[in-house]
Write an enzyme that holds these catalytic residues in place. Structure first.
Site, PDB file in Angstrom:
ATOM      1  N   ARG A  13       0.942  -1.569   0.430  1.00  0.00           N
ATOM      2  CA  ARG A  13      -0.113  -0.343  -0.014  1.00  0.00           C
ATOM      3  C   ARG A  13       0.988   1.173  -0.024  1.00  0.00           C
ATOM      4  O   ARG A  13       1.755   1.638   0.280  1.00  0.00           O
ATOM      5  CB  ARG A  13      -1.089   0.502   0.808  1.00  0.00           C
ATOM      6  CG  ARG A  13      -0.277   0.127   2.363  1.00  0.00           C
ATOM      7  CD  ARG A  13      -1.222  -0.403   3.480  1.00  0.00           C
ATOM      8  NE  ARG A  13      -2.301   0.813   3.808  1.00  0.00           N
ATOM      9  CZ  ARG A  13      -1.510   1.744   5.049  1.00  0.00           C
ATOM     10  NH1 ARG A  13      -1.003   1.814   5.543  1.00  0.00           N
ATOM     11  NH2 ARG A  13      -2.446   2.469   5.476  1.00  0.00           N
ATOM     12  N   VAL A  63       7.874  -7.942   9.190  1.00  0.00           N
ATOM     13  CA  VAL A  63       9.842  -6.922   9.087  1.00  0.00           C
ATOM     14  C   VAL A  63      10.441  -6.248  11.209  1.00  0.00           C
ATOM     15  O   VAL A  63      11.755  -6.568  11.949  1.00  0.00           O
ATOM     16  CB  VAL A  63       9.940  -5.568   8.290  1.00  0.00           C
ATOM     17  CG1 VAL A  63       9.617  -5.951   6.618  1.00  0.00           C
ATOM     18  CG2 VAL A  63       9.525  -4.368   8.694  1.00  0.00           C
ATOM     19  N   ASN A 148      10.109  16.937  14.426  1.00  0.00           N
ATOM     20  CA  ASN A 148       9.140  16.944  13.943  1.00  0.00           C
ATOM     21  C   ASN A 148       8.468  16.654  15.162  1.00  0.00           C
ATOM     22  O   ASN A 148       8.773  15.866  15.923  1.00  0.00           O
ATOM     23  CB  ASN A 148       8.126  15.884  12.527  1.00  0.00           C
ATOM     24  CG  ASN A 148       6.789  16.814  12.569  1.00  0.00           C
ATOM     25  OD1 ASN A 148       6.495  17.754  12.939  1.00  0.00           O
ATOM     26  ND2 ASN A 148       5.675  15.553  12.550  1.00  0.00           N
ATOM     27  N   TYR A 154      10.087   8.587  15.664  1.00  0.00           N
ATOM     28  CA  TYR A 154       9.928   8.387  14.107  1.00  0.00           C
ATOM     29  C   TYR A 154      11.000   9.270  13.895  1.00  0.00           C
ATOM     30  O   TYR A 154      11.454   8.575  12.527  1.00  0.00           O
ATOM     31  CB  TYR A 154       8.355   8.838  13.434  1.00  0.00           C
ATOM     32  CG  TYR A 154       8.163   8.728  11.984  1.00  0.00           C
ATOM     33  CD1 TYR A 154       8.215   7.680  11.519  1.00  0.00           C
ATOM     34  CD2 TYR A 154       8.287  10.025  11.400  1.00  0.00           C
ATOM     35  CE1 TYR A 154       7.498   7.538  10.221  1.00  0.00           C
ATOM     36  CE2 TYR A 154       8.483   9.622   9.726  1.00  0.00           C
ATOM     37  CZ  TYR A 154       8.006   7.904   9.130  1.00  0.00           C
ATOM     38  OH  TYR A 154       7.600   8.689   7.934  1.00  0.00           O
ATOM     39  N   ALA A 155      11.105  10.858  13.808  1.00  0.00           N
ATOM     40  CA  ALA A 155      12.023  11.484  13.239  1.00  0.00           C
ATOM     41  C   ALA A 155      13.752  11.255  13.940  1.00  0.00           C
ATOM     42  O   ALA A 155      14.287  10.423  13.296  1.00  0.00           O
ATOM     43  CB  ALA A 155      12.047  12.506  13.869  1.00  0.00           C
ATOM     44  N   ALA A 157      14.366   7.460  14.422  1.00  0.00           N
ATOM     45  CA  ALA A 157      14.262   6.172  13.326  1.00  0.00           C
ATOM     46  C   ALA A 157      14.818   6.894  11.835  1.00  0.00           C
ATOM     47  O   ALA A 157      15.767   5.673  11.382  1.00  0.00           O
ATOM     48  CB  ALA A 157      13.090   5.390  13.552  1.00  0.00           C
ATOM     49  N   ILE A 187       2.547  13.753   0.777  1.00  0.00           N
ATOM     50  CA  ILE A 187       3.107  12.797  -0.274  1.00  0.00           C
ATOM     51  C   ILE A 187       1.477  12.384  -0.359  1.00  0.00           C
ATOM     52  O   ILE A 187       0.818  11.475   0.995  1.00  0.00           O
ATOM     53  CB  ILE A 187       3.681  11.567  -0.609  1.00  0.00           C
ATOM     54  CG1 ILE A 187       4.779  11.640  -0.067  1.00  0.00           C
ATOM     55  CG2 ILE A 187       2.789  10.349  -1.544  1.00  0.00           C
ATOM     56  CD1 ILE A 187       5.549  12.436  -1.520  1.00  0.00           C
TER      57      ILE A 187
END
Length: 246
Positions: A13, A63, A148, A154-155, A157, A187
Site C-alpha cells: 500500500r 519486518v 518534527n 519516528y524522527a 528512526a 505525499i
C-alpha cells in the site's frame, strides 16, 4: 530491469505499492512483502492485469520479527538465485508528545523503521557482495532530516536510517553495491488523505510548489536508483518535499 530480483518491504500500500508496480513495469521480479496477505494478493493481481514485463510475487513478512528476516531472504535466494535490489520501505508511526510517549511506542517505531532495515540490509548484503552488485534503497522521511514535534520516535528512526545509509554506502561501495535514501515530504497516500482539510491547507502553505507529492513521483525516483543509470550515486539523501525543507 529485466532479470533483476527486487525486495520491497511494506509493498502492499501507499508508497511501497507504487514502488512495487514501478519496478515490475520495468521488468523486475518484485517480492513484495507486508503483513496483509489479502492486500499483497490484490497487488499481484493488479500487476498481472497491467501485463507488465516483470511480475509481483507476494510474500508475507513482519519486518519487526528479527527471527523471520534471514529465512525470508534465504528462501528468495534458494528460489531465484539472487537479490539485486532491496527497498526498505516498511514503516509505522506512533505519534505522541515526548513527555507522554511510553517506551513501547518508541521501541516499536525504532524496530520497524530502523532495526528492520539493518537486519534486511545485512541479510541481502551477504549475497550482493558475492555477486559484486546491488542496490539498497531506504525510504526515510523529511522528519528524519528536520525533526518534527510529536514524532520523537519516528524522527529518531528516520534520522538513524540516514546514518545507516551512509555507513552501508561506504562499506559496500567497493563491491559495486550502492545505498541511497529517499526522504519524502507530504505525499498523497491513504494516511494524508485522512488529514483534516485545515491541516492539509496549512501544510501546503509551507510548500513552495503548493501541493503534496504523488506516490508515482517517489516510485519513479526509486526506480532510477534501482537501475543502471544511478551507478555513480551512493550515500545520498534525496529529499522529495516540494521545497518544504528548503
Amino acid at each position: 530491469m529485466q532479470d533483476r530480483i527486487a525486495i520491497v518491504t511494506g509493498g502492499s500500500r501507499g508508497i511501497g505499492r507504487g514502488i512495487s508496480l514501478s519496478l515490475a513495469q520495468r521488468g523486475a521480479t518484485v517480492i513484495a512483502s507486508a503483513r496483509s496477505e489479502s492486500a499483497l494478493a490484490e497487488l499481484a493481481d493488479e500487476a498481472r492485469s497491467r501485463e507488465y514485463s516483470g511480475c509481483i510475487l507476494p510474500q508475507p513478512l513482519d519486518v519487526s520479527d528479527k527471527s523471520a528476516i534471514d529465512p525470508f531472504v534465504d528462501a528468495i535466494i534458494e528460489k531465484h538465485g539472487q537479490v539485486d535490489v532491496l527497498v526498505n520501505n516498511a514503516g509505522i508511526t506512533r505519534d505522541g508528545l515526548l513527555m507522554s510517549m511510553d517506551d513501547d511506542e518508541f521501541e516499536d517505531v525504532l524496530t520497524t523503521n530502523l532495526r528492520a532495515a539493518f537486519w534486511l540490509s545485512r541479510a541481502v548484503s551477504r549475497h550482493m557482495v558475492r555477486k559484486r552488485y546491488g542496490r539498497i534503497i531506504n525510504i526515510g522521511s523529511i522528519s528524519g532530516v528536520m525533526g518534527n514535534a510529536g514524532q520523537a520516535n519516528y524522527a529518531s528512526a528516520k534520522a538513524g536510517l540516514i546514518g545507516l545509509t551512509k555507513s552501508v554506502a561506504k562499506e559496500l561501495g567497493k563491491r559495486k553495491i550502492t545505498c541511497n535514501l529517499v526522504a519524502p515530504g507530504f505525499i498523497e497516500t491513504d494516511m494524508t488523505v485522512g488529514l483534516p482539510d485545515n491541516v492539509k491547507d496549512g501544510a501546503k502553505q509551507l510548500i513552495p510548489l503548493g501541493r503534496f507529492g504523488t506516490v508515482e513521483e517517489i516510485a519513479e525516483l526509486v526506480a532510477f536508483l534501482a537501475g543502471e543509470s544511478s551507478s555513480y550515486m551512493t550515500g545520498q539523501v534525496l529529499v522529495v518535499d516540494g521545497g518544504m525543507h528548503m
